[in-house]
Each structure stands twice: as structure tokens, then as C-alpha cells.
Design an enzyme around this catalytic site. Sequence first.
Site: not given
Ligand code: AMP
Ligand code: MG
Length: 541
Positions: A120-121, A290
Amino acid sequence: MPIHGVPVAGVSPYFTPVRTLRFDNRFRNELPGDPDQSTRRRQVHGALWSAVDPTPVADPRLLAHATEVAALLDLTGHDVQSPTFAQLFGGNALLPGMAPYAACYGGHQFGQWAGQLGDGRAISLGEVVNAAGERWELQLKGAGPTPYSRTADGRAVLRSSIREFLCSEAMHHLGVPTTRALSLVSTGDDVVRDMFYNGNAAAEPGAIVCRVAPSFIRFGNFELPAARDDLPLLAQLVDFTIARDFPELAGIADVSERRLAWFGTVCERTAHMIVHWMRVGFVHGVMNTDNMSILGLTIDYGPYGWLDHFDPTWTPNTTDASNRRYRFAQQPAIAQWNLLRLADAIAPLWDNTDELSHALERFSTVYMAEYEAMNGAKFGFLQCGEAELQLVREGYALLYQAEVDYTLFFRALGDIGETLPTEHPISVLGDVFYDEGKRDAGAEALNAWLARWHALVSTHDRSATARRAAMHAVNPRYILRNYLAQQAIDAATNGDTSLVHTLLHVMRRPYDEQPDYAHLATRRPEWARMKAGCSMLSCSS
Ligand code: AMP
Ligand code: MG
């Protein structure tokens, strides 16, 4: 628009080596991609990636970089100092050969199947093949929206980027398998975050880390096609992963056997990684599937933390405060649970899954053996019999009860020589306690334990000097304590990145005494006990 082909104007004369980076983008070239090139948020079926360019930022500035990682890419100091470097790794320019994409994956988050997640980023720029023939994928974190950004902005804040940058490199130098970090670039753009999800959203400075690893494939990449019953896509990804990232298995001619050997290897590598986390006192904080690398690398540094006092129930992640699913001592069990999810995902590739269940046992077998050996080494034993293991178990219970600093304790234990004072042996431990009451309550038991430890370790066939060297090689003197990272963040937010650089420097030699930096190896100060960022972090980043 990012500038394709030629980097931005003002290219330094020293820039040539960057432009000759050789890219061989196997993930994009060999696996099916999404025909839609937009960032419109969507479910992506039948494809494993979506082409997406980084979104340019206002004013990219290089705040820090890791020279060792630049060297992996054959980049020199001149390359890094060139103005183009910040443009590239801030997402404002692309080099010839780069082919940016976001990966499509799913995952189990906090025990629940979450469906499609995806990058997502994070945006992968391409796979560099260096002069030595090694493959290193470059990935920007916080480079703007992708089809997988859901309702979020695709950006990352400075505080979380500093934490990812420093911890990636600290973990590497501690000997823990991890993704690496090439650069930390501030964007000049603000990002709005509600740090504790309590309605207090505020603008924070944005930043981008370029992380580097042989592969960013996660368990979740396999789970998503499996959940959608897309077995051809699943099989293709499995065979691609083996071919690109596990070349040692290429010689196994039978495809079912090769896939089985691959899963067993993933179990072993995961076990190995978790043993290292336990050794250095690292708590990942968000062990969702993930966030589990197929290579057994520590990946996705979010609300992670380091044990100060030894507390097996501790998690830094306030988002997980009620269940503490991802607490320190639970990490091996969660890793195994995650491997079970991966096994579930790939199970349809076999008619009979008995052997897959067998392969899963590699996790517990390897974990138990390596965990025992690791503890033997931490406590200074040459080999571990029942007496040694008993002392290890009792030792941990006492550290917990008496609230003893995990890192300082083991260094102090290693410093004990041929003799131990008979009166109050714990005086040799120094300033390792956080609570006088708990120290006094535990003193008698700890004194007795130290005397028994010293008697037993002295029966092992090794001098105190040799024991000290061996113990200091596995028990770090320096870790990236949460409050230190937070101090670096606070200063950098005010424009002073010197502590970021100092911590990067010190963490290059975490097992060595570095007298000039002794102040960075003390226990957590009392003011940091309950301070945001020092002991409490959320997923907001
Ligand atoms: P994480 O908990 O960081 O592993 O993120 C879980 C999901 O949320 C993953 O698909 C990330 O890419 C998405 N994600 C987290 N933060 C953001 C953000 N600021 N913008 C877009 N997607 C995000
Ligand atoms: Mg992640």
C-alpha cells in the site's frame, strides 16, 4: 511525473556508476502483472503485481545512508552525495532499467484472514545485480499511493522511517537476518497521522526509506492466490520463488519434492530468525503473515521494540495491548502459527499432505535445538545438560521477578571472572535493576543463583577469559533501545540528525566496548518508562 530514462537535471559528474546499475527485474518479467496501470484502489485478480511509479515529493533530502548497503549495490560515496541520489530515493526520478511495481498479497492480521492487502505504500524499483552477481531488490517505503493503498495515503512519517532505517542496520550488525536500509530521505511534505488512534491527528514530516533485500516476498503473497483458489498462479509463484530465491534447491528434479524441500527450508529459516530475536531481546510487534518474509528475514519495522527489563509478556505495540498476541515470549508460537497458514495455502499443490505436515515439524525441531544452543552460549556454557538448562530456566524467572535489564545482565555475567564474591554476588552485576523493591525482594535468590551458575560454569573446560570473549560475542553491549531511537527522532524532527548518525555508527559494532559511547549502553532512564515512542507505539506510521 517521475523522470524516466535520464535522471533529473544537475547530475553530478560522479554519477556515472549509479547510471550503470544493472537491473534484471525477474519478479516483473516472469510473473503475471495487472493490466490496469492506474492507482485506482481495486481488487487485483490473476496477477501478482501492479505497475506503479512513485509519486514525486516536494523537496527530497538525504538525511542518512548506510555505506555498507551502498557498497552492496556498488555505489560509491560520490554517488550517494550526488544531488540525484536524494531525487532517486525520494521517488522523484528513475534510472534506466528500473521498473517500479507494488506487489499483490494478502495476509492474516492479528489471527484473522484479512483478504487482499498488498504494497500500500511500498514500491519496488527493481532488482539490481551487482558486480559480484548478487541480486538486491530496491524498495521505497512511503513513496505514494498504489492500487493497494485502500483508504490510506501511501506515505510514511519521519519517526517511523528513522526507526526502520536504524533498526534494519542494527539488526544486521547484531547478526539477525533482516532486510537492509540504503537511505533515509525526508520528503519536504507533511503527512497527517493519528499516532494513538485517539482523535488527535496531526501533521508530521514525511520520509522515505529505501530498503534492500534479495526478495520481499512474504507468506501473504502465497496466501492470496490460495484463498482465491487460483492454483496455477499459486504454483507459478512457488516455482518462481524457488528458482530465484532458493537456487540451492534447483538440483531436486521432482517438482513435488522440490516444493516440499522449499517449505522445510522456509520453516528452518524462520526458526533461525526467531532464535536471534530472542537472543537480542527484539519484539517485532506485528507478526501478521504479510510481515513474514519467505527468506526468513526480519521485515516491516513498525511498532517493534527491545526489551529493557526482561519481561516475556511485553509488547511495545499499543494496538495489541489487550491481547498481547505478539508479546516477546509468544513469538516462536506465532511464527509456527504463521507457517501453518503458509502450509494451508500451499497444501493444494499436493495430493497427500502428510509430508507437508512433516516438513512443518522442521520449525519446532530446529527452533528447540537452536534455542537451547543459543541459551547455552548466552549463559556461557560449553554444552547444555539438564543442570545447565535448569539454571537457564531459573535464571530467566529471576530476571523477570527482579526486573533486571536483559542486555546489561548478560554482559555483566560475561564479565565475571575466575572468582565471584561470596558476599552479595549480585553487586558485580552493577546498575541492571529498574526497581529497588524488586531488586531487594529478589536479591537472595539471585545471589544463590549466581553462586550456582559460577560453580557450574567453572566446571566447563574453558578459562574465564575465553568464556568472557565467547559470551560477549553473543550478548550485545549495544541495542537500539526504544528511548534512544525516540531521542534520535525528537532531535531529527527539530533538524538535528546527529543522533541518527551516532546510533548508526555505534550499532555497527554492537558487541564491542566503545568507551566513547558508554552512555548509550545504560539502562532505560525512568522518564522513558511510559513515554510515547519509548515503551508505547502504535501501528500508525
Ligand atoms: P503493516 O501493518 O505496516 O504491515 O501494513 C498492513 C497493510 O496496510 C499493508 O498492506 C500496507 O501496505 C498497508 N499500509 C500501511 N500503512 C499504509 C499507508 N500509509 N498507506 C497505504 N497503505 C498502508
Ligand atoms: Mg506490512
